[in-house]
Design a protein around this motif. Structure first.
Motif, short mmCIF file in Angstrom:
data_model
loop_
_atom_site.label_atom_id
_atom_site.label_comp_id
_atom_site.label_asym_id
_atom_site.label_seq_id
_atom_site.Cartn_x
_atom_site.Cartn_y
_atom_site.Cartn_z
N LYS A 185 12.20 33.72 2.65
CA LYS A 185 13.39 34.55 2.59
C LYS A 185 13.03 36.01 2.37
CE LYS A 185 18.00 34.51 0.51
NZ LYS A 185 18.87 33.85 -0.50
N ARG A 186 12.02 36.27 1.54
CA ARG A 186 11.57 37.65 1.32
C ARG A 186 11.03 38.26 2.60
NH1 ARG A 186 9.38 35.61 -3.52
NH2 ARG A 186 7.32 35.52 -2.57
N GLU A 187 10.27 37.48 3.36
CA GLU A 187 9.70 38.01 4.61
C GLU A 187 10.80 38.32 5.62
OE1 GLU A 187 6.55 38.81 5.18
OE2 GLU A 187 6.10 38.26 3.11
N GLN A 193 15.36 44.67 6.70
CA GLN A 193 15.43 46.00 6.09
C GLN A 193 14.75 47.05 6.95
OE1 GLN A 193 17.18 46.60 3.14
NE2 GLN A 193 16.92 48.70 3.85
N ARG A 194 13.57 46.70 7.51
CA ARG A 194 12.87 47.64 8.38
C ARG A 194 13.68 47.98 9.61
NH1 ARG A 194 8.19 44.46 7.29
NH2 ARG A 194 8.33 43.50 9.35
N ASP A 286 2.10 36.35 6.90
CA ASP A 286 1.88 36.82 8.27
C ASP A 286 3.18 36.81 9.07
OD1 ASP A 286 -0.83 37.24 7.93
OD2 ASP A 286 -1.35 35.20 8.48
N HIS A 287 3.98 35.75 8.89
CA HIS A 287 5.26 35.66 9.62
C HIS A 287 6.13 34.60 8.97
CE1 HIS A 287 8.07 35.27 13.05
NE2 HIS A 287 7.69 36.51 13.30
N TYR A 288 7.43 34.89 8.89
CA TYR A 288 8.36 33.94 8.25
C TYR A 288 8.43 32.62 8.98
CZ TYR A 288 11.60 35.25 11.99
OH TYR A 288 12.18 35.46 13.21
N ARG A 289 8.06 32.62 10.26
CA ARG A 289 8.12 31.39 11.07
C ARG A 289 7.29 30.27 10.45
NH1 ARG A 289 4.75 29.88 15.36
NH2 ARG A 289 5.68 28.37 16.77
N TYR A 290 6.17 30.63 9.82
CA TYR A 290 5.31 29.62 9.21
C TYR A 290 5.99 28.97 8.01
CZ TYR A 290 2.01 32.23 12.07
OH TYR A 290 1.39 32.87 13.12
N GLY A 291 6.79 29.72 7.29
CA GLY A 291 7.53 29.14 6.18
C GLY A 291 8.54 28.11 6.65
#
Length: 450
Positions: A185-187, A193-194, A286-291
């Motif tokens: 969620k943070r990623e 935000q960016r 590295d990327h939220y996809r992995y989470g």
């Protein structure tokens, strides 16, 4: 100055190793031991020792006994703690998912504890070998060093209790899921935000850009953004990464696209390609996809006959639905403004919402399609996403396309009248969110029953 890819990969492997922080702490304790021995017999320190003599060792035999006991005891704690780490990693791989193991290995708190153990052992041994006979017949006792060693031993006992508590919590599936969920969620929020801070309305037509082929095979896991954008700004070019993060690429694959033809500039192409990262492990940073993938795999593992834990599967499904709702706010094209104020220099293909649905729910759908309880909760998760996705047309279409596949599987494998009635109620709830498409789902489900 640009760091070669092999050096960067070796550095990444080193800092993600279970022995990284223990090695640093061991060196720090060794340096501290040398400093202690350097000042042990200085006049100001001797005055301090006379002032606190009541808590210092005054016998060489007692000093050797204390240091030997401390070193042996902490070695035992270290062996037991490392054994516990191996048991936890093996259990996590077997009962949760092999993908969560790298995250457990790199947990800093565990590494710090192990590092403190090793450092304390080194410190005690250094003090032990510095108990020497002097010319006058007296014995040089590093009493300040022994005091520090004793303090380190007591701290090690406290850290051991903390370690046992932490390691026992680390393997609990709820804690693992909560950790994965929070980090993912943070990623996602960081990307949102960016993009909100630097909005881009219109994107170039990347189909017209010149292709750059990959010269490396492996799993593309990321890019050194600062390094690459500095090159792009210097050369006044823009680059689009045309593959998803985490996908396997082979040599010769059209990996990148450039707004200028640089095919004749081999040196520049090599500099650009050297900025990309290829390795096996999957880190959420590295990327939220992995989470998302790791949460999905825990759900699939929970549905296996050896574990049979539908409650964990349902909790994972709920977490996936919340994260996918967050993902709705991300553009399908990501970008970076680094080293540029006029516009993005680097574009990347963000994993689409449709791809995320397929990658994370297809394994779960295949393993749980005969479990009415789990499939009802999958439908509820889709209902919740649809409730938020009313302004995202493409996402809604993807959700209903996938719901058709779910309904087809349920029709094939759920035959009990009670279970089908519960599923019908959930489909009717979806109809209240989107009447036309929801009725089509209900009709598809009821038609098969007839």
């Amino acid at each position: 100055m640009f760091v070669p890819r092999k050096v960067a990969n070796s550095y990444r492997e080193m800092i993600n190793s279970i022995g990284f922080y223990p090695s640093l702490l061991s060196v720090a304790f060794l340096v501290f031991a040398i400093i202690t021995m350097s000042v042990e017999y200085l006049a100001p320190v001797e005055q301090l020792k006379s002032f606190i003599s009541v808590i210092l060792v005054d016998s060489a035999e007692n000093a050797r006994t204390i240091l030997s006991t401390l070193a042996g005891s902490i070695i035992s704690l270290t062996v037991f703690s490392f054994s516990m780490v191996m048991v936890v990693l093996n259990s996590a791989s077997a009962s949760l998912s092999p993908r969560v193991v790298p995250g457990l290995i790199t947990r800093k708190s565990h590494q710090m504890v192990l590092g403190f153990y090793l450092g304390s052992i080194i410190y005690s041994i250094i003090m032990l070998i510095n108990i020497n006979k002097l010319d006058g017949g007296n014995t040089a006792i590093p009493s300040i060093g022994v005091l520090f060693a004793l303090v380190f031993g007591l701290i090690s006992l406290g850290l051991f209790v903390f370690f046992i508590h932490s390691i026992s919590r680390a393997i609990q599936v709820d804690n693992v899921l909560n950790g994965l969920f929070s980090q993912t969620k943070r990623e996602i929020k960081a990307i949102i935000q960016r993009q909100q801070d630097n909005p881009v309305e219109n994107f170039p037509d990347f189909e017209q850009w010149q292709s750059i082929s990959s010269k490396t095979e492996g799993y593309y896991k990321g890019v050194h953004t600062d390094k690459l954008c500095a090159i792009l700004a210097e050369e006044n070019i823009k680059v689009y990464i045309s593959v998803n993060q985490g996908y396997f690429t082979v040599k010769g694959y059209p990996f990148l696209k450039c707004n200028k033809d640089i095919s004749n500039n081999e040196a520049l192409i090599n500099k650009i390609l050297d900025c990309f990262i290829f390795y096996i492990e999957e880190y959420i940073s590295d990327h939220y996809r992995y989470g998302l993938t790791q949460i999905s795999e825990i759900a699939v593992k929970a549905m296996s006959p050896g574990i049979n834990d539908p409650g964990t599967a349902v909790k994972s499904i709920d977490m996936l639905s919340i994260l996918l709702i967050q993902r709705l706010s991300i553009n399908d094209i990501n970008y970076s403004f680094k080293h540029s104020e006029s516009g993005p220099l680097l574009y990347s293909h963000e994993t689409s919402f449709d791809e995320l649905l397929h990658d994370n729910f297809t394994p779960l759908r295949n393993y749980a399609k005969g479990d009415a309880y789990v499939m009802t909760n999958v439908l509820e998760a889709f209902k919740n996403i649809l409730f938020v996705a009313h302004q995202y047309t493409d996402a809604r279409n993807s959700l209903f396309n996938y719901l058709n596949a779910i309904v087809d599987d349920i029709n094939e494998h759920v035959t009990n009248a009670y279970d089908r009635r519960e599923i019908t109620n959930m489909l009717n709830a979806i109809t209240r969110i989107s009447e036309e498409q929801g009725k089509e789902l209900v009709a598809r489900f009821e038609h098969h029953q007839k």
